[in-house]
Write an enzyme that holds these catalytic residues in place. Sequence first.
Site, PDB file in Angstrom:
ATOM      1  N   LYS A  61      32.462  53.695  54.365  1.00 21.10           N
ATOM      2  CA  LYS A  61      31.613  53.487  53.178  1.00 21.10           C
ATOM      3  C   LYS A  61      30.280  53.662  53.284  1.00 21.10           C
ATOM      4  O   LYS A  61      29.591  53.380  54.205  1.00 21.10           O
ATOM      5  CB  LYS A  61      31.997  52.160  52.739  1.00 21.10           C
ATOM      6  CG  LYS A  61      31.450  51.914  51.143  1.00 21.10           C
ATOM      7  CD  LYS A  61      31.940  50.498  50.780  1.00 21.10           C
ATOM      8  CE  LYS A  61      31.468  49.921  49.403  1.00 21.10           C
ATOM      9  NZ  LYS A  61      32.052  48.481  49.236  1.00 21.10           N
ATOM     10  N   SER A  64      34.316  48.223  44.930  1.00 22.10           N
ATOM     11  CA  SER A  64      33.483  49.177  45.255  1.00 22.10           C
ATOM     12  C   SER A  64      33.603  50.335  46.389  1.00 22.10           C
ATOM     13  O   SER A  64      33.212  51.394  46.463  1.00 22.10           O
ATOM     14  CB  SER A  64      32.024  48.722  45.588  1.00 22.10           C
ATOM     15  OG  SER A  64      32.190  47.834  46.731  1.00 22.10           O
ATOM     16  N   SER A 121      36.397  44.218  46.454  1.00 23.69           N
ATOM     17  CA  SER A 121      35.884  45.693  46.911  1.00 23.69           C
ATOM     18  C   SER A 121      36.880  46.407  48.014  1.00 23.69           C
ATOM     19  O   SER A 121      36.775  47.491  48.054  1.00 23.69           O
ATOM     20  CB  SER A 121      34.488  45.973  46.965  1.00 23.69           C
ATOM     21  OG  SER A 121      33.674  45.462  45.888  1.00 23.69           O
TER      22      SER A 121
END
Length: 451
Positions: free
Chosen positions: A84, A153, A177
């Site tokens: 990420k 996210s 997330s």
Amino acid sequence: MAVDPASLLGLSAVEARDRMASGALAATDYMQACLDRIAALDGEIQAFEWIDPGFALRQAEMADAHRKSGRPTGPLHGLPVALKDVIDTRGIPTANGTVIDAGRVPERDATVVQKLRAAGALILGKTVTTELALSHPGKTRNPANPAHTPGGSSSGSAAAVAALMTPLALGTQTGGSVIRPASFCGVTGFLPSSGSIGRTGILTQSPTLDRVGVFARSVEDAAMLADVLFGHDEFDRATAPAPHPRLHAVAATEAPVTPQFAFVRSPYWHKASEACQLAMEELAEHLGEGCFETGLPDAFAEAASVRERINLAEMSKAYHRYTRDGSEQLSPRLCEALDRGSKVLAHDYIAALDWPDYLYAALGEIFQRCDAIITPAAPGAAPKGLESTGDPVFNAIWTLCGTPTITLPLFADEDGMPMGVQLVGPRGGDARLLRTARWLVKHLETDATGD
């Protein structure tokens, strides 16, 4: 002999690792299969924020040379891992999902990246995150149906694993997330207990709540990846020296007795779709005497708002430089959240910090009676549209309590969109939770095939 890319992508991460460690599979061939898949699909899915095929292949070549030298190989030898884009990588752009940090290139690897490299993993690329890991959507689409959100996210990491672009990926969770996008995209998402994985070198949003999680296509793969990340981080006060929990070894063993489950609807059950409610009820019924239903004390109805209060207050402080230097470049959604955080009163914030231990203590009786809680991973399948990343309400309780959670891609709605089941274990019970999750998957598979 020609290598069939499709067969390589169908391997579990454990199988691929073992073949590369033995020399039966070249890391370059495996990496090339992933890169070809990315080239074919990522134009539509848009899971990656940064990728350099040449760099990826050079790492694979070095991994093959290392094995041929006769030196020991690490527990993730040759495996590509996507990260990420809030996780610092030395010499590789890390933009945190905001134009304010565009072109930012860290000088040091995050602690988790250091551990990945030491274990023999290869950095495949950086995956899309929502803006500063909050809720304003990024560009990623859901591989199951690009008209639907992949969640957030950690949207790019979940989508990349689901689309077979990478066997493994890292994400972060402050609300929902990791667990929610894993559920929406149809993969396994594992969020370890608070304080298990060091966060140095990762974007700080809420020190009380932020955690690192992993994405994979099976429980064993997730356990293998998380195994190398656990441990003390001298710069992260949430971690502490402790014996290694041997996640992968325990997860790969058979449960000594049939696990017991507690079905918890949670105070937010009314927000679950009809398909989600029916699927959870059918699972509980299918488990029979191995599952009992229980409620939560009334205080848990406030968990989502308490978690949000902590999150917004700490984020307002952590993101001060963004509002100071470039608030006009932030989305209205983020600006509104930061404004709300700045208005949280000190005594309300301090009082909220008592809630994680207070609520967790109330779970003690349930965990004495079961190996894991089962509950929805999200209100249902991924919503249609790309304007929202979905509701994290079914993750809020467990994120606040600091418990380990894992979502398993066991269900689908009437349109074939994935829906996950969330399993929750006691703090520090990560290995046992993984073993229980693996038992559940195998039990359902056996029942489905009749073997």
